[in-house]
Design a protein around this motif. Structure first.
Motif, short mmCIF file in Angstrom:
data_model
loop_
_atom_site.label_atom_id
_atom_site.label_comp_id
_atom_site.label_asym_id
_atom_site.label_seq_id
_atom_site.Cartn_x
_atom_site.Cartn_y
_atom_site.Cartn_z
N LYS A 35 0.72 -1.05 0.38
CA LYS A 35 0.08 -0.49 0.13
C LYS A 35 1.00 1.84 -0.39
O LYS A 35 2.29 1.32 0.69
N TYR A 38 3.56 2.48 2.26
CA TYR A 38 4.24 1.22 3.58
C TYR A 38 5.22 1.70 3.78
O TYR A 38 5.58 0.59 5.02
N LYS A 41 4.82 3.24 7.02
CA LYS A 41 3.37 2.63 8.02
C LYS A 41 4.73 1.57 8.91
O LYS A 41 3.82 1.83 9.95
N ASN A 105 -0.98 -0.40 15.12
CA ASN A 105 -1.40 -0.10 13.63
C ASN A 105 -1.96 0.79 13.98
O ASN A 105 -2.30 1.12 13.09
N ALA A 108 -0.23 3.42 12.06
CA ALA A 108 -0.25 3.14 10.49
C ALA A 108 -1.71 3.77 10.13
O ALA A 108 -1.57 4.80 8.60
N LEU A 109 -2.69 4.06 10.62
CA LEU A 109 -3.63 4.05 10.04
C LEU A 109 -3.56 5.64 10.52
O LEU A 109 -4.26 6.13 9.09
N ASP A 112 -1.83 6.57 7.39
CA ASP A 112 -2.73 6.40 5.93
C ASP A 112 -3.73 8.39 5.86
O ASP A 112 -3.54 8.76 4.53
N LYS A 320 -11.11 -0.70 8.66
CA LYS A 320 -9.47 -0.85 8.88
C LYS A 320 -8.98 -1.70 9.75
O LYS A 320 -7.44 -1.99 10.23
N LEU A 321 -9.01 -1.27 11.46
CA LEU A 321 -8.93 -2.46 12.27
C LEU A 321 -9.30 -2.96 13.88
O LEU A 321 -10.16 -2.43 13.23
N GLU A 343 -5.45 -6.73 9.77
CA GLU A 343 -5.34 -5.80 9.99
C GLU A 343 -3.79 -5.48 9.08
O GLU A 343 -3.50 -4.20 8.46
N ARG A 345 -3.60 -5.51 5.96
CA ARG A 345 -4.73 -4.56 5.28
C ARG A 345 -3.75 -3.24 4.48
O ARG A 345 -4.18 -2.88 4.26
N LEU A 346 -3.72 -2.51 6.18
CA LEU A 346 -3.38 -1.76 6.07
C LEU A 346 -1.94 -1.20 5.52
O LEU A 346 -1.58 -0.51 4.80
#
Length: 392
Positions: A35, A38, A41, A105, A108-109, A112, A320-321, A343, A345-346
């Motif tokens: 993503k 990456y 994140k 995580n 990481a959001l 984003d 997302k989470l 997760e 997928r983030l």
């Protein structure tokens, strides 16, 4: 009896086995799509994980020495074993929100959201932190560290239950002191503080608590709260503090929590989460969902600064989470209403590799077509050689 190839069992078995093998190859040999952002994140997650570990050690040492009961050691209330869940009273406070933001995580959001808002390395942002969600605060700092973003921070120290509500021993002010050493930079420490809550002066708090918070803030010049002034004064004080700090040209305003000076008094804005453009903030003000007497509104309307609103954690992380709650199921109590979310997928996701899928599809179609055509010519040849008059 004559049968074309396409009607023979052996041919049909061959076709089916071949197509199944082609389908298996297509599904098995997938490619990993990383993503956007990456590397940021991954770094943000590592930074946040290390920062949480550092604070956990500090908290456990402090509370073991003082034999205090504010720190929650019950694994049923802190399934992440973060060591940063505090119980102070029966005031408002959503434990699931506090727990979910302590997931590394979560940073990481935030990355984003920063990417969505167009931030790049070296950009300046204005940030409003709260004592209610130290996990979200740390996630923002971790994202800033990973992306090379420069935050200018003002924090409200009051907190709802389960947050940094032990003002005397381990408030958000104390956590920031430890984090400043962890990050090895004063850029990750607030330039000013307020009491927060009612009127940004803690009007709903006991006088004893207000006194503890005021005493905690040092030097006193960093304290924005003036008990004799109204909310308008505190909003302007914050704006001036932000804009006067290094003449920063802010690309984004980041709000964590429901601070009244940051968001104003209208409830609608508390339901709008994530990245908010200047135009959307103007619309929210016109529809009376955003109070013009707030830092977020003034930043957008007077200075053209968009916002990221980190509030209503359940809505923010949906899809997302995982929402981490207690007593809902056995798997870290993932909220069944949101369902389980992978997760990773983030960061990346598996996708079909067209370099493999297309050849497999072409080979499968070629086999079916070739057998079909061959059978067609078999039938045609048979029909042309068939002579009814020759039968006696």
């Amino acid at each position: 009896m004559f049968r074309p190839s396409i009607q023979k069992l052996s041919t049909l078995m061959l076709m089916s086995v071949f197509c199944v093998v082609m389908a298996f190859i297509s599904m098995y040999f997938k490619t990993t799509e990383y993503k956007k952002g990456y590397s940021y994140k991954v770094e943000a997650r590592e930074v946040m994980s290390d920062a949480l570990s550092e604070l956990k050690v500090k908290a456990e040492k402090k509370y073991n020495e003082e034999s205090s009961s504010a720190l929650v050691n019950d694994e049923t209330l802190d399934p992440l074993n973060s060591g940063l869940i505090f119980y102070c009273d029966d005031s408002d406070g959503r434990l699931s929100s506090k727990l979910s933001t302590l997931n590394p995580n979560f940073s990481a959001l935030i990355v984003d959201l920063f990417i969505q808002s167009g931030l790049v390395e070296g950009d300046n942002i204005a940030v409003a932190f709260t004592g209610s969600m130290p996990g979200a605060n740390i996630a923002v700092l971790s994202a800033c560290k990973a992306m090379g973003i420069k935050p200018t921070i003002i924090s409200s120290l009051s907190a709802s239950n389960w947050g940094a509500c032990d003002y005397e021993r381990f408030s958000w002010f104390d956590m920031e002191e430890d984090l400043m050493l962890f990050f090895k930079s004063k850029d990750y420490k607030s330039i000013a503080y307020s009491i927060g809550k009612g009127g940004d002066i803690g009007s709903s708090l006991p006088k004893k608590t207000i006194d503890i918070i005021n005493k905690k803030i040092h030097p006193p010049k960093f304290n924005l709260s003036n008990l004799s002034k109204d909310l308008t004064y505190h909003v302007e004080k914050r704006i001036n503090k932000y804009l006067g700090y290094n003449n920063s040209d802010f690309k984004l305003y980041v709000n964590v929590g429901g601070g009244v000076a940051s968001l104003g008094t209208y409830p609608g804005i508390k339901e709008r989460v994530g990245y908010l453009t200047v135009d959307s903030l103007k619309t929210l003000k016109q529809s009376k969902q955003l109070n013009g007497n707030s830092v977020m509104a003034k930043m957008a309307l007077e200075h053209g600064v968009p916002a990221v609103n980190i509030i209503d954690i359940e809505q923010l992380i949906d899809g997302k989470l995982n929402l981490i709650d207690i007593g809902l199921n056995d798997d870290l109590s993932i909220d069944s209403k949101l369902g389980y979310v992978e997760e990773e997928r983030l960061f990346s996701q598996k996708k079909y590799n067209l370099v493999i899928v297309i050849p497999c599809l072409i080979l499968s179609l070629a086999l079916v077509l070739s057998i079909g055509l061959y059978s067609h010519f078999q039938i045609k040849k048979r029909m042309s050689s068939y002579e009814p008059d020759a039968i006696s």
